[in-house]
Design an enzyme around this catalytic site. Structure first.
Site, PDB file in Angstrom:
ATOM      1  N   ASP A  93       0.857  -1.190   0.000  1.00  0.00           N
ATOM      2  CA  ASP A  93       0.000   0.000   0.000  1.00  0.00           C
ATOM      3  C   ASP A  93       0.889   1.235   0.000  1.00  0.00           C
ATOM      4  O   ASP A  93       2.081   1.166   0.308  1.00  0.00           O
ATOM      5  CB  ASP A  93      -0.919  -0.027   1.219  1.00  0.00           C
ATOM      6  CG  ASP A  93      -2.166   0.826   1.017  1.00  0.00           C
ATOM      7  OD1 ASP A  93      -2.286   1.459  -0.049  1.00  0.00           O
ATOM      8  OD2 ASP A  93      -3.005   0.860   1.929  1.00  0.00           O
ATOM      9  N   ASP A 128      -3.914   7.260  -3.986  1.00  0.00           N
ATOM     10  CA  ASP A 128      -5.295   7.648  -4.284  1.00  0.00           C
ATOM     11  C   ASP A 128      -5.900   8.304  -3.043  1.00  0.00           C
ATOM     12  O   ASP A 128      -5.295   8.319  -1.978  1.00  0.00           O
ATOM     13  CB  ASP A 128      -6.112   6.431  -4.703  1.00  0.00           C
ATOM     14  CG  ASP A 128      -6.163   5.380  -3.608  1.00  0.00           C
ATOM     15  OD1 ASP A 128      -5.090   4.990  -3.117  1.00  0.00           O
ATOM     16  OD2 ASP A 128      -7.271   4.952  -3.235  1.00  0.00           O
ATOM     17  N   ALA A 196     -12.167   2.401   0.291  1.00  0.00           N
ATOM     18  CA  ALA A 196     -12.978   3.169   1.238  1.00  0.00           C
ATOM     19  C   ALA A 196     -14.290   2.475   1.599  1.00  0.00           C
ATOM     20  O   ALA A 196     -15.314   3.130   1.781  1.00  0.00           O
ATOM     21  CB  ALA A 196     -13.248   4.568   0.693  1.00  0.00           C
ATOM     22  N   CYS A 279     -15.231 -24.890  16.494  1.00  0.00           N
ATOM     23  CA  CYS A 279     -14.398 -24.892  15.295  1.00  0.00           C
ATOM     24  C   CYS A 279     -13.552 -26.155  15.299  1.00  0.00           C
ATOM     25  O   CYS A 279     -13.275 -26.728  16.362  1.00  0.00           O
ATOM     26  CB  CYS A 279     -13.513 -23.637  15.293  1.00  0.00           C
ATOM     27  SG  CYS A 279     -12.298 -23.562  13.968  1.00  0.00           S
ATOM     28  N   CYS A 281     -10.460 -26.276  13.720  1.00  0.00           N
ATOM     29  CA  CYS A 281      -9.087 -25.944  13.337  1.00  0.00           C
ATOM     30  C   CYS A 281      -8.101 -26.511  14.364  1.00  0.00           C
ATOM     31  O   CYS A 281      -8.489 -26.900  15.472  1.00  0.00           O
ATOM     32  CB  CYS A 281      -8.926 -24.432  13.197  1.00  0.00           C
ATOM     33  SG  CYS A 281      -8.721 -23.540  14.760  1.00  0.00           S
ATOM     34  N   CYS A 284      -8.346 -24.965  17.894  1.00  0.00           N
ATOM     35  CA  CYS A 284      -9.555 -25.254  18.671  1.00  0.00           C
ATOM     36  C   CYS A 284      -9.657 -26.725  19.072  1.00  0.00           C
ATOM     37  O   CYS A 284     -10.309 -27.052  20.066  1.00  0.00           O
ATOM     38  CB  CYS A 284     -10.786 -24.825  17.885  1.00  0.00           C
ATOM     39  SG  CYS A 284     -10.845 -23.025  17.629  1.00  0.00           S
TER      40      CYS A 284
END
Length: 496
Positions: A93, A128, A196, A279, A281, A284
Site C-alpha cells: 500500500d 489515491d 474506502a 471450530c 481448526c 480449537c
C-alpha cells in the site's frame, strides 16, 4: 501490463481465477486472502503464513517502511521478500490510508511507486484518495479527480514487471463508482481495488458494500481482477465473492486477536463469552477456552490470530468449492442467516440479479429453493426473460399436476414455482430439476405468476389455463385477466 488475470470457473459474479504476478514468479489462485503484515508487529510470521496456512500473497505498507529508518534501510538492502521471509506475491500500500486518517502525507505517486519498485514489491499502489461513505458529493468528485491524476501519474512511471493497482473510489455515489471504474479500466494498470469500504463494513452496511461493488463491476471489464480493500471478516467473504471480488486483505485476524475476539463465519465472539470452541481448526481441537484465557498476552494473541486465519482461509476454500460446484448462492444464503445486516446484503445482491445473470452459468448441478429470496435468483430472471422466445400452442394448460390424457388442450406444460411455465421437454434441464420444498411459499407462487404473465404477453393469441395447487390470493391476482384459473383438486388429472 494487463493480461495478468484469467478466469477458470464462475458462479453468479464469483469466479475462480489465476492472477499472474510476474515479478514474484507466482500465479495466485483467486479468490485469495492477503494477510496484512504490519512491518513493526508480526503476530504470525510471513513464513508461517506461507508454510502452514497456504498464503500465496500478503500485503504490507510501503509508506510505513519508507518512513521508518531501520525498515527502509533493511528493505532497500535486502528486498521485501528476504526481509519478510516470504516467497509469495507481496502487495504494498502507498500511504493512502494514512492520507485518509491524517489529511496529508509527504510522498507523491511517482516517489512511492519508485520506492515500491526499489524494495521489490510485486503489486504496487499509487496515492489515491479514499473518500469516506456519505461524504458531500462535491468532496467525492474532487477526491476522484485527484485519484484519476494519481492513476495518470502511475502510468508514467517505469514499473517494469511490477503490477500496479488502479483504485476505484467515489464514496457511496454509485454513478461516481461506476465512472471511476470505467476510467480505471481505460488505463493500462493491472488490479482494481474498490476502496474506502471499511467504514461501511464496520457499520454492518453490507447492502451498501454490495451496491458499491456492483457499480464498480459495471464499469470494469469482465476480465479485470477486483480487490475489495480492507475486507477481512470471513462472514462476508461469500457475499463479496458472489458480487465479483477476487482479492481480500485482512488485518482483522491480528487486530481482533489483540482484543480477545474470536472470528467465525457467523460473526465475532469474545473469548470471555466462550464455553466451547465451535471450530475444527488445529487451535480449537488442541485447546479449550480456559487454556487460551490462561495463556500470557502474547501467546493468547497468537493462538487467537491463528484460529482467525484458519477460519478465514477455510471459508475461502468453501467458496472456491461452491463456485466449482455451482452452488455459491446457496452458501451466500446460508451466511445471510447469520445476521440481519448480512440478509440485507444478500437482498441487495438479488436487486442486481439481472447483472449477475449475464455472467451466471446457464447450467449447474442443482437449484435449491431455500427461502423467499431464492425466487429472485438470476436463474429465475433468466427463465422469465427467455419465456418471450417460446411459441405457445393455441390451447395451453400450465399445471402443477401431471399432464392429462385426452383433454381439451394442445399441450400441457409444468407450472413450477418460482419459474412459472416450463415446457415438459425442458424438465430435465437446469434449473428445472430444482429441489423445492413441499410447502411452496407465496413468494415462489408470485414469481411463477409473473412468469405466466410474461408468456401471455409474448403469446397473446394463446388460450392459457393455469391449474394451481392452493395458491395464495396474492399470486392469483398477478395472473393476467385472460388466463382461466382452475384449482388443481378440481381437475381429473390431480392424481393421474
Amino acid at each position: 501490463m494487463r493480461d495478468c488475470f484469467e478466469t477458470r470457473d464462475g458462479d453468479a459474479l464469483g469466479r475462480i481465477g489465476e492472477l499472474t504476478v510476474p515479478r514474484a514468479g507466482r500465479t495466485v489462485e483467486t479468490p485469495a486472502l492477503l494477510p496484512v503484515i504490519n512491518p513493526n508487529i508480526r503476530t504470525v510470521s510471513p513464513a508461517r503464513l506461507e508454510a502452514e496456512f497456504g498464503a500465496d500473497a500478503l500485503i504490507t505498507n510501503a509508506y510505513i517502511i519508507r518512513g521508518t529508518d531501520d525498515l527502509r534501510e533493511r528493505a532497500l538492502d535486502r528486498g521485501l521478500h528476504d526481509m519478510l521471509e516470504f516467497s509469495g506475491a507481496i502487495v504494498t500500500d502507498s500511504g493512502s490510508f494514512q492520507l485518509a486518517e491524517y489529511g496529508d502525507i509527504d510522498v507523491t505517486t511517482r516517489e512511492i511507486l519508485e520506492f515500491q519498485r526499489e524494495i521489490g514489491s510485486d503489486v504496487a499502489t499509487p496515492v489515491d484518495v479514499p473518500t469516506p461513505p456519505d461524504a458531500a458529493r462535491e468532496t467525492a468528485e474532487a477526491d476522484l479527480e485527484t485519484t484519476e491524476r494519481a492513476l495518470a501519474d502511475a502510468q508514467a512511471v517505469d514499473t517494469g514487471e511490477m503490477l500496479v493497482n488502479a483504485p476505484v473510489q467515489g464514496s457511496t455515489y454509485l454513478d461516481l463508482r461506476e465512472a471511476a471504474a470505467r476510467h480505471a479500466d481505460g488505463t493500462d494498470l493491472d488490479v482494481f481495488p474498490v476502496g474506502a469500504v471499511v467504514p461501511l463494513m464496520n457499520d454492518y452496511r453490507y447492502a451498501d458494500v454490495v451496491d458499491v461493488l456492483a457499480a464498480a463491476k459495471r464499469g470494469l471489464g469482465a476480465d479485470r481482477p477486483v480487490h475489495l480493500f480492507g475486507a477481512g471478516h470471513p462472514m462476508m467473504f461469500a457475499l463479496a465473492a458472489a458480487m465479483g471480488a477476487d482479492l481480500f486483505d485482512s488485518a482483522a485476524y491480528a487486530i481482533y486477536a489483540r482484543d480477545d475476539r474470536y472470528l467465525t463465519v457467523r460473526g465475532t465472539r469474545h473469548l470471555d463469552d466462550l464455553t466451547y470452541l465451535p471450530c475444527e481448526c488445529p487451535i480449537c481441537t488442541a485447546h479449550t477456552p480456559d487454556d487460551i484465557r490462561a495463556a500470557d498476552d502474547d501467546e493468547r494473541e497468537r493462538l487467537l490470530a491463528e484460529h482467525n486465519l484458519h477460519v478465514s482461509f477455510g471459508e475461502l476454500r468453501r467458496i472456491k468449492a461452491a463456485i466449482r460446484e455451482g452452488n455459491l448462492l446457496e452458501l451466500v444464503e446460508t451466511r445471510a442467516r447469520a445476521h440481519p445486516a448480512m440478509l440485507d446484503g444478500y437482498r441487495a445482491l438479488l436487486d442486481h440479479a439481472a447483472q449477475l445473470e449475464r455472467h451466471d452459468p446457464a447450467s449447474k448441478g442443482s437449484f435449491f429453493y431455500c427461502s423467499a429470496e431464492s425466487a429472485r435468483r438470476p436463474e429465475v430472471v433468466r427463465h422469465h426473460d427467455r419465456l418471450d422466445r417460446l411459441d405457445a400452442p393455441d390451447r395451453l394448460l400450465v399445471t402443477e399436476g401431471n399432464a392429462p390424457s385426452g383433454d381439451r388442450f394442445d399441450a400441457a406444460w409444468r407450472l413450477l414455482p418460482p419459474f412459472g411455465p416450463v415446457p415438459r421437454a425442458l424438465s430435465e434441464t437446469y434449473p428445472f430439476t430444482a429441489e423445492l420444498p413441499d410447502r411452496t411459499d407465496r413468494t415462489a407462487q408470485e414469481a411463477a405468476a409473473r412468469g405466466v404473465a410474461r408468456l401471455v404477453d409474448a403469446n397473446p393469441e394463446t388460450d392459457v389455463t393455469v391449474a394451481h395447487d392452493d395458491w395464495a390470493d396474492t399470486a392469483l391476482d398477478r395472473l393476467p385477466a385472460s388466463v382461466r384459473v382452475e384449482p388443481l383438486g378440481a381437475r381429473p388429472d390431480r392424481n393421474a
